[in-house]
Scaffold this active site. Structure first.
Site, PDB file in Angstrom:
ATOM      1  N   HIS A 108      10.109-102.234 -25.345  1.00  0.00           N
ATOM      2  CA  HIS A 108      10.915-103.075 -26.230  1.00  0.00           C
ATOM      3  C   HIS A 108      11.714-104.086 -25.422  1.00  0.00           C
ATOM      4  O   HIS A 108      11.857-105.255 -25.809  1.00  0.00           O
ATOM      5  CB  HIS A 108      11.886-102.217 -27.045  1.00  0.00           C
ATOM      6  CG  HIS A 108      11.254-101.392 -28.116  1.00  0.00           C
ATOM      7  ND1 HIS A 108      10.348-101.893 -29.026  1.00  0.00           N
ATOM      8  CD2 HIS A 108      11.413-100.075 -28.444  1.00  0.00           C
ATOM      9  CE1 HIS A 108       9.977-100.933 -29.858  1.00  0.00           C
ATOM     10  NE2 HIS A 108      10.607 -99.817 -29.520  1.00  0.00           N
TER      11      HIS A 108
ATOM     12  N   GLU B 130       7.563-101.381 -33.574  1.00  0.00           N
ATOM     13  CA  GLU B 130       7.323-100.002 -33.156  1.00  0.00           C
ATOM     14  C   GLU B 130       5.835 -99.693 -33.087  1.00  0.00           C
ATOM     15  O   GLU B 130       5.376 -98.957 -32.216  1.00  0.00           O
ATOM     16  CB  GLU B 130       8.019 -99.028 -34.111  1.00  0.00           C
ATOM     17  CG  GLU B 130       9.536 -99.087 -34.074  1.00  0.00           C
ATOM     18  CD  GLU B 130      10.119 -98.645 -32.731  1.00  0.00           C
ATOM     19  OE1 GLU B 130       9.365 -98.110 -31.889  1.00  0.00           O
ATOM     20  OE2 GLU B 130      11.319 -98.850 -32.522  1.00  0.00           O
TER      21      GLU B 130
ATOM     22  N   HIS C  57       9.062 -96.184 -23.418  1.00  0.00           N
ATOM     23  CA  HIS C  57       8.924 -96.767 -24.756  1.00  0.00           C
ATOM     24  C   HIS C  57      10.021 -97.804 -24.985  1.00  0.00           C
ATOM     25  O   HIS C  57       9.756 -98.917 -25.452  1.00  0.00           O
ATOM     26  CB  HIS C  57       8.996 -95.653 -25.801  1.00  0.00           C
ATOM     27  CG  HIS C  57       8.869 -96.136 -27.216  1.00  0.00           C
ATOM     28  ND1 HIS C  57       7.709 -96.006 -27.945  1.00  0.00           N
ATOM     29  CD2 HIS C  57       9.754 -96.752 -28.044  1.00  0.00           C
ATOM     30  CE1 HIS C  57       7.891 -96.517 -29.145  1.00  0.00           C
ATOM     31  NE2 HIS C  57       9.130 -96.967 -29.228  1.00  0.00           N
ATOM     32  N   GLU C  58      11.251 -97.436 -24.641  1.00  0.00           N
ATOM     33  CA  GLU C  58      12.357 -98.384 -24.817  1.00  0.00           C
ATOM     34  C   GLU C  58      12.222 -99.576 -23.873  1.00  0.00           C
ATOM     35  O   GLU C  58      12.554-100.714 -24.230  1.00  0.00           O
ATOM     36  CB  GLU C  58      13.696 -97.677 -24.602  1.00  0.00           C
ATOM     37  CG  GLU C  58      13.963 -96.512 -25.554  1.00  0.00           C
ATOM     38  CD  GLU C  58      13.844 -96.899 -27.018  1.00  0.00           C
ATOM     39  OE1 GLU C  58      14.269 -98.013 -27.380  1.00  0.00           O
ATOM     40  OE2 GLU C  58      13.311 -96.086 -27.798  1.00  0.00           O
TER      41      GLU C  58
END
EC number: 3.4.24.69
Length: 1297
Positions: free
Chosen positions: A234, A268, A230-231
């Protein structure tokens, strides 16, 4: 291809290459360096706490909290020793290896490595590259024995640190420089992650199925590899300069299982994926897209003029090529770069919609949250990620050999307890509110009474400033104006297989001159707040009511009371909102001999009172009411509480709400139409674009209203629902405690004589709560939809109609102004404008939220209310009734046959007593030439007789009629035609028909259920729709007045075939003309179900004989090939003559679906539902039953299915899952086989090779199982024609061969 990941120990020596001393940009003081390890090219790990922007005291729990909405885990001692740093480093390496184990993770890492930040930022001169700037490089210390240390610059893409003050807060960001953020401006920047692998967030299991028991929700902990991915998503956004900064989006929905509802950053929502991005309005979506497009173009423009570089060793030509590949620019013959819109579109969608948490979770077999808004529970910690018996590189926690893969049990807190430990309470902090009211106790003299409430338990009301203002903006409409919509689908398979997304570059030298200009960096400031806020209230809130229903765990002699104050002041009293009869019974002390009967009486009373519901007469769109909600939660004022039903009937759904929100319904901004003197084509396109943009305005307005409803209204209703669960659970626990106290009073001898199962008591109480919650669900959902449709949507429609009126005036004036150039198009264009703007665009909730429960309630609202059904036939409780509410009565003949499975089907035979008459109320009779109406029903007509085809084609017979004095309407059948006829009072008639082919190999209509909807605009056209699609339209304007009888007759009239019959279901009459969207929605509502259908459209059943039909290869059937114990294909035979043609269907193997022992089907019927686990038996190979098996150890992508007598041979597997992958209404289903960690694939028809040891045989077009289909079904191309689509054909009286 996998990327190369290096392994290290923390105590490995510095080598100035991949182990260095790095000067972090979060430098707490001059000369501070941290040991850093390059595990992948341009990706570094620094095993240190992240301190950038934080103060030292903020690492302590006692100094307050950063966030109001999540649990915060503090441990200032974490990552202080070399041993901990070594463990952190090795754990991160293991997580990267887990990510690198799948093609999707490999592509993610590959793109991160290749996405080198642009050499420069907004402060860099456009004609220069600059390497020694904060968004590109960082400093490292070169340590050489016997020589002075040197400082060099190092260009990196990503640095991963340990956590900041909060171990449970993983975060990704970069540098802000002079107010600019390169990660949002196209440049990209060196990214930084703060991450704690040993802290695992915990979330609730979320079931979309409304019928799932609330007690089956389980707590699951995250897989740290997915959290890291997930990070990394980003990071990828930031490296490409498309990371969305500071754009809060109002939440899509506050479901029962959702906790935090504050506006969430758009970044997000995109990163999480799934349904969450749908909350972002199309206009906002397009604005984000256009900003990224413009930023890419700005980068291309910079590249075109770059001629020098700040920093030594920068090869300008090489970096230009790198950025051309990174951004997928095109280069013209002169060496100029530009953005190709199609290439950008593909790259953008890959980055924003391909790499998402939900997509990657599916690829790796990881359980994740259903939504970014899902409820978080207190986090846990693990020290065992390096233990391969607990967490493996390929499976994570869900280890198949330990039986932890099924249902993600490896992540289930209740199952895999050895994987984690709880965090002690002194390390956990959550923001709480003390709600206090003045009170004086006689004994203690206390002056206030406080209830501690978690912040997330409060009602959430979104700030009105968080809603988009785009609707109010004026717009200029030109001939080339485009719609603001983006396709947001990009499959993970495309990411893996698309070579265009891989740059294939050779990485340049990463060393450069040291970075010195720290003054350009904007250092963030983080502020804590107190973890407890005290507020004073005057009266009793629902929190007092809920608190009064709880009790200390160590209390004895507990009692129920109907007095709130009595419960608040006495720890041994629990407030109940149920009757005094239950209170008195529960508080009664009984002897041991009466104990069992007393327990039964208490539980029966609790069940009766908790599941009570009332009907409502005055609020037609809310069908039930739960009368105890008022006294349970202090809903409404004191009067309303005491007689909640009457108060609700007077005040409606609004009385349930804590706050009546201010509704924002902006005036829609006007259009300015661009002038094109003399250009006819541009003028016509401008008019067309204005009408398209008008439709977009309606969509955007509805979206704005839904956004407000979800976040200001629906969130309150769902909070009430959640509190009601808490309240009922409190009541249950109190009753259990009272029963336990009563039991504990008895002597051991008495207890020996009491035969009672306390687990059964718990089960029965929970069962009652589940029934009660289902009722509350229905009531609350209906209230919420009612408020939306009655209080909000009408206001929006009024503003939109005003906009339409102004637009219509402006467009007609625009046409008149350009009359000279438009010539003969003037009247056509005016007619187009008038037609387009005549009707409102119907509101469809499913376009604005993916909440299946709310959509179902909305669809019921639409079908039962908005569509104005004035007659609706339903078969309930063994009788035919009118469920429209208008009270038609029924006369049913003795030869009518009903089937209550499948929406109350009834069969009309060709006999005198096979008839139904529906006597309508006089208030719904249509006898005016100006009355519009619609009818809708499903029909199934049998196959013709081969030997009498001419009679079939020529005989017209009526099946439904409404005739009075030879005037009215009727539905008739003539061969393969469905005919609608209107007859006026002068005997003038008008007919419209739909005709289907009887020469198709496989018919979509013969003996199959299909939907017919006929709409009538008495000043326009009659339209006939089949399965929701318009098939024919005829003018009926010239008809005079039409009489309609009070009676609707269902009977075969003038049918010459005595064996003829028809089946009918779902008959409705609507008091207006339905539009195309409503017809389509009605078809979807009626046909959508989780039950699977057979070939004819009836529910698929267990223990029923079926022949298999393959949708991809319709001209074959499956027969037994005994040599290899498999199914082979053979061509279907045809019956064909000059008039008719059809394929024989009853051919080949005959299958029987059996419930598997682990089937999830808990219904008492024999209906097969989507997702059921089954066996597939065969009953016509021999006298013994055969079954379809899969070879357990098969390693082939595509291999045979074995047909063998039923056995328990462990080398074969027989448990299958029957699926329905497509949302589109279809009778197709797919058959999936999985075992433990292995997915064998889907049943199909394919080619495979068998090795007989001495010879290889190739089998083509055989019954097989293939993994190939699983990839293809995710694509949009011709998916219904895939060979994995099966239909089950039962022998039916309506199809003879």
């Amino acid at each position: 291809m996998p990327v190369n990941i290096k392994x290290f120990n923390y105590n490995d020596p510095i080598n100035n290459d991949d182990i260095i001393m790095m000067e972090p940009f979060n430098d707490p003081g001059p000369g501070t360096y941290y040991k850093a390890f390059r595990i992948i090219d341009r990706i570094w790990i620094v095993p240190e706490r992240f301190t950038y922007g934080f103060q030292p005291d903020q690492f302590n729990a006692s100094t307050g909290v950063f966030s109001k909405d999540v649990y915060e885990y503090y441990d200032p001692t974490y990552l202080k020793t070399d041993a901990e740093k070594d463990k952190f480093l090795k754990t991160m390496i293991k997580l990267f290896n887990r990510i690198n184990s799948k093609p999707s993770g490999q592509r993610l890492l590959d793109m991160i490595v290749d996405a080198i930040p642009y050499l420069g930022n907004a402060s860099t001169p456009p004609d220069k590259f600059a390497a020694n700037v904060a968004n590109v490089s960082i400093n490292k210390k070169i340590i050489q024995p016997g020589a002075e240390d040197q400082i060099k610059g190092l260009m990196t893409n990503l640095i991963i640190f340990g956590p900041g003050p909060v171990l449970s807060d993983n975060f990704t960001d970069s540098m802000i420089m002079n107010g600019h953020s390169p990660i949002s401006e196209g440049f990209g920047a060196r990214m930084m992650i703060r991450f704690c692998p040993s802290c695992l967030n915990v979330f609730n299991n979320v079931q979309e199925n409304k019928d799932t028991s609330i007690f089956s929700r389980r707590a699951y902990f995250a897989d740290p590899a997915l959290t890291l991915m997930h990070e990394l998503i980003h990071v990828l956004h930031g490296l490409y300069g498309i990371k969305i900064s500071n754009l809060p989006i109002t939440p899509n929905t506050k479901e029962f299982f959702m906790q935090h509802s504050d506006p969430v950053q758009a970044e997000e929502l995109y990163t999480f994926g799934g349904h969450d991005p749908s909350v972002i309005s199309p206009s906002t979506d397009m604005n984000i897209y256009n900003k990224a497009l413009q930023n890419f173009q700005d980068i291309a423009n910079r590249l075109n003029i770059v001629s020098s570089a700040q920093g030594s060793g920068i090869d300008i030509s090489l970096y230009k090529q790198i950025y051309k590949n990174k951004y997928d620019f095109v280069e013209d013959p002169n060496g100029k770069y530009s953005v190709d819109k199609d290439k950008f579109d593909k790259l953008y969608k890959a980055l924003m919609f391909g790499f998402t948490e939900t997509n990657l979770a599916g690829e790796y077999g990881i359980k994740t949250r259903y939504s970014y808004f899902s409820e978080y529970l207190p986090p846990i910690k693990t020290e065992k990620l390096l233990d391969n018996t607990i967490y493996t590189q390929n499976e994570g926690f869900n280890i198949a050999s330990k039986n932890l893969k099924t249902e993600f049990n490896g992540q289930n807190k209740a199952v895999n307890k050895e994987a984690y430990e709880e965090i002690s309470l002194e390390h956990l902090v959550i923001y709480r509110i003390a709600m206090c009211k003045p009170v004086m106790y006689k004994n203690t003299g206390k002056s206030e009474q406080c209830i501690i409430v978690n912040n997330e338990d409060l009602f959430f009301i979104a700030n009105k400033d968080s809603f988009s203002k785009d609707l109010a903006k004026a717009e200029t409409i030109a001939y080339n104006t485009q719609n603001n919509t983006i396709e947001n689908n990009f499959s993970i398979d495309q990411l893996i297989l698309d070579n265009d997304l891989s740059s294939g570059i050779d990485l340049p030298n990463e060393n450069t001159e040291p970075f010195t200009n720290f003054d350009d960096i904007d250092i963030p400031v983080y502020i804590k707040q107190s973890a407890l806020k005290k507020i004073f209230v005057d009266g009793d809130s629902l929190f007092e009511y809920l608190h009064a229903q709880t009790f200390p765990s160590n209390i004895e002699n507990l009692q129920l009371t109907n007095s709130l104050n009595d419960a608040l002041r006495n720890n041994n009293k629990v407030y109940t909102f149920f009757s005094t009869n239950l209170v008195e019974k529960a508080n009664t002390v009984v002897g041991a001999s009466l104990f069992v009967n007393w327990v039964k009486g208490v539980i029966d009373d609790f069940t009766s009172e908790s599941t009570q519901k009332s009907t409502i007469d005055k609020v037609s769109d809310v069908s039930i009411i739960i009368p105890y909600i008022g006294p349970a939660l202090n809903v409404g004022n004191e009067t309303a509480k005491e007689n909640f039903k009457n108060a609700f009937e007077i005040g409606g759904a609004a009385i349930l709400m804590e706050f009546i929100p201010e509704l924002i319904v902006p005036i829609v901004g006007f259009f300015t139409l661009e002038s094109y003197v003399g250009n006819k084509g541009h003028i016509i396109m401008t008019i067309s674009n204005a009408l398209k943009k008008r439709d977009q305005k309606w969509t955007d307005m509805y979206g704005l209203i839904v956004s407000q409803w979800l976040s200001t209204v629906n969130t309150q209703f769902y909070t009430i629902k959640e509190r009601m669960y808490n309240a009922l659970n409190n009541q249950s626990q109190a009753i259990e405690k009272i029963i336990e106290d009563q039991y504990n009073r008895y002597s051991e001898e008495d207890k020996m004589n009491i035969n009672i199962d306390f687990n059964d008591i718990d089960f029965k109480l929970n069962q009652s709560i589940n029934l009660a919650i289902n009722n509350i669900d229905d009531f609350i959902n209906q209230c919420s939809i009612s408020y939306l449709m009655n209080r909000m949507i009408p206001l929006a429609v009024k503003k939109l109609k005003d906009f339409d009126d102004n637009l219509k005036r402006d467009l007609l004036e625009y046409i008149d102004t350009n009359e000279l150039y438009l010539l003969d198009e003037v009247n056509i264009l005016k007619s187009k404008v008038n037609r387009h703007l005549k009707d409102s665009i119907p509101f469809d909730l499913s376009l604005y939220t993916k909440d299946t429960i709310l959509i179902q309630v909305f669809n019921n609202y639409i079908s039962n209310i908005s569509s104005n059904a004035i007659l609706s036939l339903s078969y309930r409780g063994g009788r035919l009734i009118d469920s429209s509410g208008y009270g038609a009565t029924m006369n049913v003949g003795s030869d009518v046959i009903f089937n209550d499975i499948g929406n109350g089907q009834f069969k009309l035979n060709n006999s005198e007593n096979s008839n139904i008459t529906a006597h309508q109320s006089k208030f719904v009779v249509y006898d005016s030439m100006f009355d519009n109406f619609s009818i809708n029903f499903w029909v199934r007509t049998p196959k013709y007789n081969n030997n009498d085809i001419q009679t079939y084609l020529q005989n017209e017979y009526t099946i439904i009629s409404c005739i009075k004095n030879d005037s009215g309407w009727k539905v008739s059948i003539k061969g393969n035609r469905i005919i609608w006829t209107l007859i006026d009072v002068n005997a003038k008639s008008k007919s419209i028909f739909f005709e289907y082919s009887i020469k198709d190999n496989i018919s979509d209509y013969i003996n199959k259920w299909f939907s017919i909807t006929i709409t009538n605009d008495r000043l326009g056209n009659a339209n006939i729709y089949i399965n929701g699609s318009l098939k024919k339209s005829e003018k009926i304007l010239n008809l005079d007045r039409i009489n309609s009888s009070n009676d609707i007759d269902f009977k075969l009239i003038n049918c010459t075939d005595t064996t003829k019959f028809v089946w009918i279901k779902d008959f409705n009459i609507f008091g207006r003309e339905l539009n195309a969207t409503e017809v389509s929605s009605l078809y979807w509502i009626q046909s959508s179900t989780n039950t699977l259908k057979d070939f004819w459209g009836n529910p698929l059943r267990y223990d029923t004989q079926y022949y298999l039909f393959n949708q991809g290869m319709q001209n074959i059937y499956i027969k037994y090939f005994s040599k290899a114990s498999m199914g082979e294909t053979a061509p279907r035979t045809n019956f064909n003559n000059a008039a008719i043609n059809y394929q024989n269907l009853y051919l080949g193997l005959r299958f029987i679906i059996k419930k598997a022992s682990n089937s999830r089907n808990i219904n008492n019927d024999n209906i097969v539902r989507e997702g059921d686990y089954i066996y597939l038996n065969i009953d016509n190979i021999s006298d013994e039953s055969y079954r379809v098996y899969v070879l357990v150890n098969s390693k082939e992508i595509q291999t045979q299915l074995f047909l063998a007598p039923i056995n328990d041979d462990p080398t074969f597997y027989d448990v299958l899952q029957i699926k329905k992958y497509y949302e589109k209404t279809t009778y197709n289903c797919q058959i999936l086989c999985e075992k433990d960690t292995k997915t064998f694939g889907l049943f199909g028809i394919g080619k495979f090779v068998k090795d007989y040891g001495y010879v290889w045989d190739t089998y083509d077009n055989y019954f097989c199982i293939s993994q190939w289909y699983l990839r293809r079904i995710s694509e949009n191309i011709n998916k219904l024609r895939l060979g994995c689509n099966w239909q089950f054909i039962p022998v039916d009286e309506g199809w003879t061969e």
